[in-house]
Motif scaffolding. Structure first.
Motif, PDB file in Angstrom:
ATOM      1  N   LEU A 183       1.013  -1.192  -0.209  1.00  0.00           N
ATOM      2  CA  LEU A 183       0.062  -0.036  -0.011  1.00  0.00           C
ATOM      3  C   LEU A 183       0.716   1.279   0.188  1.00  0.00           C
ATOM      4  CD1 LEU A 183      -2.849   1.179   0.175  1.00  0.00           C
ATOM      5  CD2 LEU A 183      -2.447   1.083   2.791  1.00  0.00           C
ATOM      6  N   THR A 184       0.715   2.035  -1.150  1.00  0.00           N
ATOM      7  CA  THR A 184       1.795   3.175  -1.301  1.00  0.00           C
ATOM      8  C   THR A 184       1.098   4.590  -0.854  1.00  0.00           C
ATOM      9  OG1 THR A 184       1.056   3.758  -3.540  1.00  0.00           O
ATOM     10  CG2 THR A 184       2.842   1.919  -3.041  1.00  0.00           C
ATOM     11  N   VAL A 185       1.563   5.351  -0.272  1.00  0.00           N
ATOM     12  CA  VAL A 185       1.151   6.730   0.153  1.00  0.00           C
ATOM     13  C   VAL A 185       2.413   7.601   0.152  1.00  0.00           C
ATOM     14  CG1 VAL A 185      -0.621   6.053   1.676  1.00  0.00           C
ATOM     15  CG2 VAL A 185       1.565   6.481   2.796  1.00  0.00           C
ATOM     16  N   PRO A 186       2.019   8.949  -0.312  1.00  0.00           N
ATOM     17  CA  PRO A 186       3.122   9.942  -0.431  1.00  0.00           C
ATOM     18  C   PRO A 186       3.263  10.684   0.811  1.00  0.00           C
ATOM     19  CG  PRO A 186       1.017  10.848  -1.152  1.00  0.00           C
ATOM     20  CD  PRO A 186       0.855   9.405  -0.847  1.00  0.00           C
ATOM     21  N   ASP A 244       4.029  13.841   0.855  1.00  0.00           N
ATOM     22  CA  ASP A 244       3.332  15.157   0.800  1.00  0.00           C
ATOM     23  C   ASP A 244       1.835  15.308   0.947  1.00  0.00           C
ATOM     24  OD1 ASP A 244       2.570  14.163  -1.427  1.00  0.00           O
ATOM     25  OD2 ASP A 244       3.613  15.693  -2.389  1.00  0.00           O
ATOM     26  N   ASN A 245       1.162  14.312   1.625  1.00  0.00           N
ATOM     27  CA  ASN A 245      -0.169  14.282   1.901  1.00  0.00           C
ATOM     28  C   ASN A 245      -0.731  13.991   3.372  1.00  0.00           C
ATOM     29  OD1 ASN A 245      -2.930  14.114  -0.417  1.00  0.00           O
ATOM     30  ND2 ASN A 245      -3.242  13.291   1.832  1.00  0.00           N
ATOM     31  N   PRO A 246      -0.612  14.984   4.211  1.00  0.00           N
ATOM     32  CA  PRO A 246      -0.701  14.516   5.439  1.00  0.00           C
ATOM     33  C   PRO A 246      -1.993  14.231   6.088  1.00  0.00           C
ATOM     34  CG  PRO A 246      -0.643  17.119   5.285  1.00  0.00           C
ATOM     35  CD  PRO A 246      -0.489  16.380   3.809  1.00  0.00           C
ATOM     36  N   LEU A 247      -3.016  14.259   5.584  1.00  0.00           N
ATOM     37  CA  LEU A 247      -4.200  13.455   5.809  1.00  0.00           C
ATOM     38  C   LEU A 247      -4.340  12.132   5.015  1.00  0.00           C
ATOM     39  CD1 LEU A 247      -6.640  16.381   6.093  1.00  0.00           C
ATOM     40  CD2 LEU A 247      -5.127  15.629   7.527  1.00  0.00           C
ATOM     41  N   ILE A 248      -4.701  10.991   5.603  1.00  0.00           N
ATOM     42  CA  ILE A 248      -4.945   9.895   4.788  1.00  0.00           C
ATOM     43  C   ILE A 248      -6.205   9.366   5.598  1.00  0.00           C
ATOM     44  CG2 ILE A 248      -3.974   7.511   4.866  1.00  0.00           C
ATOM     45  CD1 ILE A 248      -1.990   9.527   3.643  1.00  0.00           C
ATOM     46  N   ALA A 292      -6.781   4.911  -5.805  1.00  0.00           N
ATOM     47  CA  ALA A 292      -7.848   5.609  -5.165  1.00  0.00           C
ATOM     48  C   ALA A 292      -8.078   6.994  -6.169  1.00  0.00           C
ATOM     49  CB  ALA A 292      -7.462   6.403  -3.707  1.00  0.00           C
ATOM     50  N   HIS A 293      -9.518   7.301  -6.235  1.00  0.00           N
ATOM     51  CA  HIS A 293      -9.993   8.477  -7.121  1.00  0.00           C
ATOM     52  C   HIS A 293     -10.878   9.271  -6.243  1.00  0.00           C
ATOM     53  CE1 HIS A 293     -11.995  10.620 -10.171  1.00  0.00           C
ATOM     54  NE2 HIS A 293     -11.254  10.089 -11.335  1.00  0.00           N
ATOM     55  N   ASP A 294     -10.392  10.752  -6.217  1.00  0.00           N
ATOM     56  CA  ASP A 294     -10.880  11.426  -5.178  1.00  0.00           C
ATOM     57  C   ASP A 294     -12.207  12.321  -5.891  1.00  0.00           C
ATOM     58  OD1 ASP A 294     -10.432  13.619  -7.137  1.00  0.00           O
ATOM     59  OD2 ASP A 294      -8.752  14.472  -5.671  1.00  0.00           O
ATOM     60  N   GLY A 295     -12.797  11.925  -6.821  1.00  0.00           N
ATOM     61  CA  GLY A 295     -14.082  12.269  -7.542  1.00  0.00           C
ATOM     62  C   GLY A 295     -13.766  13.279  -8.586  1.00  0.00           C
ATOM     63  N   LYS A 296     -12.461  13.890  -8.496  1.00  0.00           N
ATOM     64  CA  LYS A 296     -12.255  14.602  -9.724  1.00  0.00           C
ATOM     65  C   LYS A 296     -10.935  14.317 -10.234  1.00  0.00           C
ATOM     66  CE  LYS A 296     -13.921  18.969  -7.445  1.00  0.00           C
ATOM     67  NZ  LYS A 296     -13.603  20.292  -6.954  1.00  0.00           N
ATOM     68  N   ARG A 297     -10.132  13.480  -9.799  1.00  0.00           N
ATOM     69  CA  ARG A 297      -8.938  12.992 -10.269  1.00  0.00           C
ATOM     70  C   ARG A 297      -8.280  11.824  -9.813  1.00  0.00           C
ATOM     71  NH1 ARG A 297      -7.748  17.630  -7.780  1.00  0.00           N
ATOM     72  NH2 ARG A 297      -7.948  18.979  -9.547  1.00  0.00           N
ATOM     73  N   LEU A 298      -7.582  11.066 -10.663  1.00  0.00           N
ATOM     74  CA  LEU A 298      -6.911   9.741 -10.087  1.00  0.00           C
ATOM     75  C   LEU A 298      -5.923  10.152  -9.202  1.00  0.00           C
ATOM     76  CD1 LEU A 298      -7.399   6.599 -10.654  1.00  0.00           C
ATOM     77  CD2 LEU A 298      -5.369   6.830 -12.164  1.00  0.00           C
ATOM     78  N   GLN A 299      -5.491   9.271  -7.996  1.00  0.00           N
ATOM     79  CA  GLN A 299      -4.478   9.565  -7.295  1.00  0.00           C
ATOM     80  C   GLN A 299      -3.572   8.221  -7.183  1.00  0.00           C
ATOM     81  OE1 GLN A 299      -3.971  12.178  -5.219  1.00  0.00           O
ATOM     82  NE2 GLN A 299      -5.923  13.441  -5.476  1.00  0.00           N
ATOM     83  N   PRO A 300      -2.869   8.277  -8.474  1.00  0.00           N
ATOM     84  CA  PRO A 300      -1.948   6.989  -8.625  1.00  0.00           C
ATOM     85  C   PRO A 300      -1.087   6.685  -7.627  1.00  0.00           C
ATOM     86  CG  PRO A 300      -1.224   8.870  -9.969  1.00  0.00           C
ATOM     87  CD  PRO A 300      -2.617   9.189  -9.198  1.00  0.00           C
ATOM     88  N   VAL A 301      -0.648   7.693  -6.630  1.00  0.00           N
ATOM     89  CA  VAL A 301       0.566   7.018  -5.494  1.00  0.00           C
ATOM     90  C   VAL A 301      -0.265   6.627  -4.338  1.00  0.00           C
ATOM     91  CG1 VAL A 301       2.396   8.422  -6.356  1.00  0.00           C
ATOM     92  CG2 VAL A 301       0.618   9.682  -4.889  1.00  0.00           C
ATOM     93  N   PHE A 302      -1.478   6.683  -4.487  1.00  0.00           N
ATOM     94  CA  PHE A 302      -2.522   6.007  -3.342  1.00  0.00           C
ATOM     95  C   PHE A 302      -2.915   4.678  -3.803  1.00  0.00           C
ATOM     96  CE2 PHE A 302      -2.777  10.257  -2.019  1.00  0.00           C
ATOM     97  CZ  PHE A 302      -2.624  10.366  -0.585  1.00  0.00           C
TER      98      PHE A 302
END
Length: 371
Positions: free
Chosen positions: A98-101, A103-107, A129-139
């Motif tokens: 499971l990858t997380v960046p 620079d994204n302090p809220l998970i 993960a997709h936040d509803g507007k864009r894909l988040q490929p490092v999640f």
């Protein structure tokens, strides 16, 4: 670390980049709301995974201070997140990574759960993960069995994360209800801005100056909400030292002996006590929300934390002067006052003494949060 899962999952904090938009500073170690961004991410993701790693190419000793294995890339010149992912995949025994960046302090506290469920339900190789507007490929949730595929991709000279991910069967997982958990901090200006609080449970605060009667109002509202079958949790900020334990009790003696955390549990109640040391700054709301067991909660009410960005009602008493907090805080959605006339620029005015009307407003707030 994690709850039961049909597959094993390791986690990795991706902190191996050059941070060009941050002037080359190591983003994971930059202070955000009083702590490094990496520490925010680690606190959120470690409870969700079976073991945890940090991918970093510089400031190794600083990252090692978090007490997790730090893995460096085999490739020179900061070759991107895929190089870090491969280096960690070569170390783990888990079935998935499971990858997380950094620079994204809220998970999202449901990150692992939703990605795992999507992979199992669809038979996909990778969940993103997709936040509803864009894909988040490092999640992403990536199976270790694709290690050779990733190695071949990098050996060929390719580096783009999306290009490799979409060589495989990918499921995009909807996190549009938790879009506030995806707030990448990329520039110095981003560091200064506080994000809106992220929660899948409605969060409503009461902001006021001391003496306005926040606690008094809560003690009236909570029973009225319970009568409507609305289950409530409360987070209260204390501006002074406090202690729920008493000298002479066993738990007090154990804590004074040096225990950092103590849980006291009985058939009726459970309490967690954690020491905050002198160098610790004021508490933040987001980590406290994560500590709540929200399975039996419909609404989180917050007393205090007026400088954080989440929906609030400003409390006002005419004898203390006019309402003023709303002028500086766009997150104040209403004013509860014993003076119900308003100016054109004021939010909705609620009668602070009309508890049924305030409960009706809160019910509408809960509905709008979930819709």
């Amino acid at each position: 670390m994690s709850a039961f899962s049909p597959i094993t999952v390791s986690g990795v904090l991706l902190a191996g980049g050059q941070s060009r938009r941050m002037g080359g500073q190591d983003k994971g170690l930059l202070p955000y709301q009083g702590r490094s961004m990496a520490s925010h991410v680690i606190d959120s993701i470690v409870p969700q995974v079976d073991d945890f790693y940090i991918s970093a190419n510089r400031h190794i000793e600083e990252y090692q201070s978090f007490s997790f294995p730090v893995i460096t890339d085999d490739l020179d010149n900061f070759q991107g997140p895929l190089a870090g992912i491969l280096a960690v995949m070569e170390q783990i025994d888990s079935e998935y990574l499971l990858t997380v960046p950094c620079d994204n302090p809220l998970i999202s506290p449901q990150l692992r759960q939703r990605l795992v469920e999507a992979v199992l339900a669809t038979g996909s190789d990778i969940a993103i993960a997709h936040d509803g507007k864009r894909l988040q490929p490092v999640f992403a949730l990536i199976p270790r069995r694709l290690k050779q595929s990733l190695s071949d991709f990098l050996t060929s000279g390719q580096r783009k994360t999306r290009d490799w991910l979409f060589q495989h069967k990918v499921v995009e997982v909807d996190f549009s209800d938790q879009a506030n958990y995806f707030i990448n901090i990329n520039t110095p200006d981003d560091l200064q801005a506080k994000p809106k609080i992220g929660s899948n449970i409605p969060v409503l605060g009461f902001a006021a100056f001391s003496g306005t009667g926040k606690t008094t109002l809560l003690t009236k509202l909570i029973p009225a909400l319970r009568d409507k079958d609305i289950r409530v949790a409360v987070i209260k900020h204390a501006h002074h030292n406090f202690d729920i334990d008493k000298p002479g009790k066993d738990s007090y003696q154990i804590r004074e002996a040096g225990a950092e955390e103590i849980i006291i549990a009985s058939a009726k109640m459970m309490a967690l006590m954690r020491k905050n040391h002198d160098e610790i700054i004021e508490p933040e709301l987001q980590p406290l929300i994560h500590r709540l067991d929200t399975h039996n909660v419909d609404l989180i009410l917050v007393e205090g934390f007026k400088h954080e960005n989440f929906p609030k009602i400003e409390l006002n008493r005419a004898e203390l002067g006019p309402a003023v907090l709303f002028k500086e805080d766009p997150h104040i959605i209403a004013i509860a006052s014993d003076k119900t006339d308003s100016d054109d620029d004021m939010p909705l005015i609620l009668d602070i003494n009309n508890i049924p009307a305030m409960v009706d407003f809160i019910e509408q707030f809960i509905f709008s949060w979930k819709s």
